[in-house]
Enzyme design. Structure first.
Site, PDB file in Angstrom:
ATOM      1  N   ASN A 198     -10.668  -2.941  -5.880  1.00 26.56           N
ATOM      2  CA  ASN A 198      -9.888  -1.948  -6.636  1.00 26.56           C
ATOM      3  C   ASN A 198     -10.512  -1.549  -7.977  1.00 26.56           C
ATOM      4  O   ASN A 198     -10.117  -0.544  -8.573  1.00 26.56           O
ATOM      5  CB  ASN A 198      -8.444  -2.435  -6.869  1.00 26.56           C
ATOM      6  CG  ASN A 198      -7.576  -2.347  -5.636  1.00 26.56           C
ATOM      7  OD1 ASN A 198      -6.650  -3.136  -5.455  1.00 26.56           O
ATOM      8  ND2 ASN A 198      -7.866  -1.398  -4.756  1.00 26.56           N
ATOM      9  N   ASP A 233       0.839  -1.209   0.000  1.00 24.24           N
ATOM     10  CA  ASP A 233       0.000   0.000   0.000  1.00 24.24           C
ATOM     11  C   ASP A 233       0.871   1.256   0.000  1.00 24.24           C
ATOM     12  O   ASP A 233       2.001   1.242   0.492  1.00 24.24           O
ATOM     13  CB  ASP A 233      -0.901  -0.033   1.243  1.00 24.24           C
ATOM     14  CG  ASP A 233      -2.117   0.875   1.100  1.00 24.24           C
ATOM     15  OD1 ASP A 233      -2.329   1.436   0.005  1.00 24.24           O
ATOM     16  OD2 ASP A 233      -2.841   1.031   2.086  1.00 24.24           O
ATOM     17  N   GLY A 234       0.329   2.331  -0.528  1.00 30.11           N
ATOM     18  CA  GLY A 234       1.000   3.638  -0.458  1.00 30.11           C
ATOM     19  C   GLY A 234       1.591   4.118  -1.777  1.00 30.11           C
ATOM     20  O   GLY A 234       2.262   5.145  -1.811  1.00 30.11           O
TER      21      GLY A 234
HETATM   22  C1  FPP Z   1      -1.831   0.174  -3.305  1.00 31.80           C
HETATM   23  O1  FPP Z   1      -1.399   1.514  -3.348  1.00 31.80           O
HETATM   24  C2  FPP Z   1      -1.339  -0.563  -4.442  1.00 31.80           C
HETATM   25  C3  FPP Z   1      -2.116  -1.140  -5.410  1.00 31.80           C
HETATM   26  C4  FPP Z   1      -3.587  -1.104  -5.399  1.00 31.80           C
HETATM   27  C5  FPP Z   1      -1.534  -1.860  -6.541  1.00 31.80           C
HETATM   28  C6  FPP Z   1      -0.253  -2.593  -6.270  1.00 31.80           C
HETATM   29  C7  FPP Z   1       0.361  -2.849  -7.574  1.00 31.80           C
HETATM   30  C8  FPP Z   1       1.704  -2.804  -7.823  1.00 31.80           C
HETATM   31  C9  FPP Z   1       2.734  -2.647  -6.783  1.00 31.80           C
HETATM   32  C10 FPP Z   1       2.164  -2.903  -9.223  1.00 31.80           C
HETATM   33  C11 FPP Z   1       1.888  -4.176  -9.957  1.00 31.80           C
HETATM   34  C12 FPP Z   1       2.249  -5.421  -9.267  1.00 31.80           C
HETATM   35  C13 FPP Z   1       2.798  -6.526  -9.855  1.00 31.80           C
HETATM   36  C14 FPP Z   1       2.820  -7.789  -9.069  1.00 31.80           C
HETATM   37  C15 FPP Z   1       3.368  -6.540 -11.201  1.00 31.80           C
HETATM   38  P1  FPP Z   1      -2.502   2.645  -3.391  1.00 31.80           P
HETATM   39  O2  FPP Z   1      -2.715   3.018  -4.810  1.00 31.80           O
HETATM   40  O3  FPP Z   1      -3.704   2.197  -2.649  1.00 31.80           O
HETATM   41  O4  FPP Z   1      -1.784   3.808  -2.624  1.00 31.80           O
HETATM   42  P2  FPP Z   1      -2.479   4.925  -1.728  1.00 31.80           P
HETATM   43  O5  FPP Z   1      -3.081   4.208  -0.559  1.00 31.80           O
HETATM   44  O6  FPP Z   1      -1.328   5.776  -1.354  1.00 31.80           O
HETATM   45  O7  FPP Z   1      -3.479   5.611  -2.599  1.00 31.80           O
END
Ligand code: FPP
Length: 255
Positions: free
Chosen positions: A73, A25-26
């Site tokens: 998501n 997350d983040g």
């Molecule tokens: C959460 O951060 C992250 C996600 C919803 C997506 C995670 C995906 C990746 C790290 C990239 C793709 C992965 C692979 C395995 C190729 P957020 O967007 O919720 O951050 P925030 O809470 O700061 O808004």
């Protein structure tokens, strides 16, 4: 092969967790803090995935499960969802050959039917290409939800054993757990969530029952080998009791 639940048998105490599950997350906040679009955070997050896979394997972890896309998501802006899908495809395209050579078995858990057919095919091909590997198990949870997993397992168990509808007392934890999407893995020893929130967010809710939960303020794009080792050091300081008393655990760690 399927593993016995930690409610049935206590796993051996280890200094390095055998199975680590991570909510990454983040990414969005990492980017926003730098006046970048949220999507730049996801692109940077892929680099952390690469670093953490290498570091986990190097330090003796056998199973690493990453929450890449939850069933919730889809509610994000369309362009962010599309970018995440493109990142999955790029990552599969670029990394699978190397994962294969490094002895990594890749699996994707979750309801894949909602993804673009091209992405579904790439996931299946990547799984097939690495299916003989055993050194390290990398699992990506995509369109995954813990409640979906439990419902799906229930449906599959009853479809395969219709007589159980009339004999519900025949259903036990061990039998049921065989139908969950990670039946082939031991339950996670250590759960990590980056980004400061302290929630499980419908990740592996059945399997995390006895898992040690580690939360860090660090954003996922800043998470790497050093941060993983900090989490392992914290894990080593935990006393895993699995319902026993502290005195019982000190006398014998595997009962
Ligand atoms: C959460 O951060 C992250 C996600 C919803 C997506 C995670 C995906 C990746 C790290 C990239 C793709 C992965 C692979 C395995 C190729 P957020 O967007 O919720 O951050 P925030 O809470 O700061 O808004």
């Amino acid at each position: 092969m399927s593993f016995i639940s930690s409610t049935q048998a206590i796993p051996e105490a280890r200094t390095v967790p055998q199975h680590v599950a991570i909510i990454m997350d983040g990414n969005g906040r990492w980017a926003t803090k730098r006046l970048l679009p949220r999507t730049a955070g996801h692109a940077k997050g892929v680099q952390s995935v690469r670093k953490v896979v290498q570091a986990a394997a190097k330090h003796g972890v056998k199973y690493l499960t990453l929450f890449a896309f939850s069933s919730e998501n889809w509610r994000r802006p369309q362009e962010e969802v599309s970018l995440l899908m493109r990142l999955f495809m790029q990552a599969l395209d670029r990394e699978v050959a190397q994962l294969k050579n490094q002895g990594v078995r890749l699996r994707v858990i979750g309801d894949r039917s909602q993804f673009d057919v091209k992405l579904q095919n790439m996931m299946s091909k990547a799984e097939a290409a690495t299916e003989a590997n055993e050194a390290f198990h990398l699992t990506i949870a995509a369109n995954y939800g813990g409640r979906w997993d439990i419902l799906n397992a229930t449906r599959r168990m009853l479809a395969q054993n219709p007589q159980l509808c009339h004999q519900p007392d025949q259903i036990n934890e061990q039998e049921f757990a065989q139908y969950l999407s990670m039946a082939w893995a031991p339950e996670p020893d250590l759960f990590i969530r980056t980004g400061g929130e302290q929630r499980i967010s419908n990740f592996l809710i059945w399997q995390l029952t006895y898992t040690e939960l580690f939360f860090t303020e660090q954003y996922w794009p800043d998470f790497g080998e050093a941060a993983l080792l900090d989490a392992f050091a914290w894990y080593r300081g935990r006393e895993r009791r699995f319902g026993r008393t502290s005195a019982q655990v000190k006398i014998k760690t595997t009962v």
